[in-house]
Design an enzyme around this catalytic site. Sequence first.
Site, PDB file in Angstrom:
ATOM      1  N   LYS A   1       0.844  -1.203   0.000  1.00 17.52           N
ATOM      2  CA  LYS A   1       0.000   0.000   0.000  1.00 17.52           C
ATOM      3  C   LYS A   1       0.877   1.250   0.000  1.00 17.52           C
ATOM      4  CE  LYS A   1      -0.323  -0.261   5.029  1.00 17.52           C
ATOM      5  NZ  LYS A   1      -1.137  -0.767   6.150  1.00 17.52           N
TER       6      LYS A   1
ATOM      7  N   ARG B   1     -10.745   0.131  14.767  1.00 17.98           N
ATOM      8  CA  ARG B   1     -10.761   0.667  13.399  1.00 17.98           C
ATOM      9  C   ARG B   1     -11.780  -0.145  12.596  1.00 17.98           C
ATOM     10  NH1 ARG B   1      -4.928   1.203  10.426  1.00 17.98           N
ATOM     11  NH2 ARG B   1      -5.293  -1.010  10.032  1.00 17.98           N
TER      12      ARG B   1
ATOM     13  N   HIS C   1      -6.141  -7.475  13.229  1.00 16.19           N
ATOM     14  CA  HIS C   1      -4.949  -6.615  13.196  1.00 16.19           C
ATOM     15  C   HIS C   1      -4.697  -6.110  14.616  1.00 16.19           C
ATOM     16  CE1 HIS C   1      -2.049  -4.049  11.239  1.00 16.19           C
ATOM     17  NE2 HIS C   1      -2.614  -2.929  11.633  1.00 16.19           N
TER      18      HIS C   1
ATOM     19  N   ARG D   1       1.175 -10.644   7.223  1.00 16.63           N
ATOM     20  CA  ARG D   1       0.992  -9.460   6.368  1.00 16.63           C
ATOM     21  C   ARG D   1       2.098  -8.465   6.674  1.00 16.63           C
ATOM     22  NH1 ARG D   1      -4.029  -9.675   8.963  1.00 16.63           N
ATOM     23  NH2 ARG D   1      -3.404  -7.748   9.986  1.00 16.63           N
TER      24      ARG D   1
ATOM     25  N   TYR E   1      15.269  31.970   3.152  1.00 19.58           N
ATOM     26  CA  TYR E   1      14.138  32.820   3.510  1.00 19.58           C
ATOM     27  C   TYR E   1      14.146  33.184   4.996  1.00 19.58           C
ATOM     28  CZ  TYR E   1      12.004  31.556  -0.962  1.00 19.58           C
ATOM     29  OH  TYR E   1      11.734  31.382  -2.293  1.00 19.58           O
TER      30      TYR E   1
ATOM     31  N   CYS F   1      13.815  25.360   1.601  1.00 18.39           N
ATOM     32  CA  CYS F   1      12.936  25.932   0.570  1.00 18.39           C
ATOM     33  C   CYS F   1      12.124  24.812  -0.083  1.00 18.39           C
ATOM     34  CB  CYS F   1      13.755  26.654  -0.502  1.00 18.39           C
ATOM     35  SG  CYS F   1      14.968  27.826   0.135  1.00 18.39           S
ATOM     36  N   MET F   2      11.260  25.177  -1.032  1.00 10.72           N
ATOM     37  CA  MET F   2      10.405  24.168  -1.663  1.00 10.72           C
ATOM     38  C   MET F   2      11.224  23.109  -2.401  1.00 10.72           C
ATOM     39  SD  MET F   2       7.308  24.738  -4.370  1.00 10.72           S
ATOM     40  CE  MET F   2       6.422  25.881  -3.312  1.00 10.72           C
ATOM     41  N   ASP F   3      12.226  23.545  -3.142  1.00 11.55           N
ATOM     42  CA  ASP F   3      12.978  22.617  -4.003  1.00 11.55           C
ATOM     43  C   ASP F   3      14.449  22.543  -3.648  1.00 11.55           C
ATOM     44  OD1 ASP F   3      10.577  22.670  -5.790  1.00 11.55           O
ATOM     45  OD2 ASP F   3      11.291  24.725  -6.088  1.00 11.55           O
TER      46      ASP F   3
HETATM   47  C1  LIG Z   1      -0.320  -1.731   6.815  1.00 11.53           C
HETATM   48  C2  LIG Z   1      -0.897  -2.986   7.322  1.00 11.53           C
HETATM   49  C3  LIG Z   1      -0.068  -4.090   7.552  1.00 11.53           C
HETATM   50  C4  LIG Z   1       1.441  -4.039   7.425  1.00 11.53           C
HETATM   51  O1  LIG Z   1       1.977  -3.491   8.613  1.00 11.53           O
HETATM   52  P1  LIG Z   1       3.559  -3.421   8.889  1.00 11.53           P
HETATM   53  O2  LIG Z   1       3.655  -2.888  10.268  1.00 11.53           O
HETATM   54  O3  LIG Z   1       4.117  -2.459   7.879  1.00 11.53           O
HETATM   55  O4  LIG Z   1       4.093  -4.781   8.717  1.00 11.53           O
HETATM   56  C5  LIG Z   1      -0.687  -5.286   7.934  1.00 11.53           C
HETATM   57  N1  LIG Z   1      -2.028  -5.348   8.094  1.00 11.53           N
HETATM   58  C6  LIG Z   1      -2.840  -4.296   7.922  1.00 11.53           C
HETATM   59  C7  LIG Z   1      -4.299  -4.439   8.138  1.00 11.53           C
HETATM   60  C8  LIG Z   1      -2.307  -3.076   7.543  1.00 11.53           C
HETATM   61  O5  LIG Z   1      -3.112  -2.016   7.379  1.00 11.53           O
END
Ligand SMILES: *Cc1c(COP(=O)(O)O)cnc(C)c1O
Length: 371
Positions: free
Chosen positions: A37, A134, A163, A219, A263, A308-310
Amino acid sequence: MDVELNTTWVEIDLGAIRSNIQQMNQFTNTAVMAVVKANAYGHGLVEVAKAAQQAQSPWLGVARVEEGVLLREAGVTGRILVLGYTAPEQVRLAAAQGIDLTVYDPDVVKAYVSQLSDGDRLNVQAKVDVGMGRLGVFPQDALGFVEFLRGQPRINLAGIFTHFPTADEPARNLTLPQFARFERVLEQLEARQIRPPLAHAANSAAAINYPETRLDLVRTGIAIYGLHPSPETRLPQGFRPALSWKARLTSLKTLPKGSGVSYNYRYITPRDMRIGAVAVGYADGLRRRLDNYMLVGGRRVPVLGSVCMDQCMVSLEDLPGARIGEEVVLIGKQGDETITAEELGEAWGTLNYEVVCGLATRSPRIYINRE
Ligand SMILES: *Cc1c(COP(=O)(O)O)cnc(C)c1O
């Protein structure tokens, strides 16, 4: 892309990502979902996904369905799970592209079903909230939710997952009971012989700290990039960071004592000073702070005055050999010095996660492959 042409860029070692995935797979003895992601935590969605597939990662995790569609358009064939919410208007696309969606709300699921045609088949995975606050149904509602899902036409229940909110912390008093709640749900489903084919719970931190949570799949995001889940949860030996952030020196000059720099003159030279300009700024993800530093000629040098920006300015005192066009390192190694994403996160009062995700997409990603 030719790296010589860039004035600021992010270098990604896909060899490190492949190796980290293999390490994770061996360390956990569990199949790995490579979480890609947010443009693969800034590393580049498609390239990282392809590297993950080369490393035999059977699953890819994305936050939004659009990311999954981009992967399919790039020819990525493995299984994909959208970890976040998907609008009902998008589910035909998900079904057509073979992308699994996360579900946790019966009304949303009914809206999904009404969007699908008879021939469509949508893979969903049920989310259980054991304490994140969540997404997810509460454990006590999970059995009923699974039974509801099993009764829906055109829907295939491919998995169930949860999670953990604090798996990266040393205290174990929250994660273990939370996992027990999820296990109880799995037991209920097993007793009725309706456990989905896939159950998963562990992110990188849990995969490292809690072997019992690995289940059918881990995951893992942060670990496959070679970044530590937290100051207390370090990667095992053998993982290595994949990302470096670089820019070039674009100007050298000596400013007389008493000159203002950048700046609003937040820095005034206390003596005649050799100053360099570097082609990286806050639009690239460098925070607009007065305490930044970077590596030039293998040494840490302070950024002087406002970012600065860049662009920004650095002190080149003690670096008489500096030349326009030479490489400056913001994250990574130069000579004997290294600046890590973890160190930068700490300096900026945030996480390594936010540092790498905050690198602007305008900076080209340059891919290399080290063994
Ligand atoms: C982002 C995410 C992960 C990965 O988490 P890490 O800490 O980067 O390993 C796993 N499960 C869910 C639901 C997530 O949103």
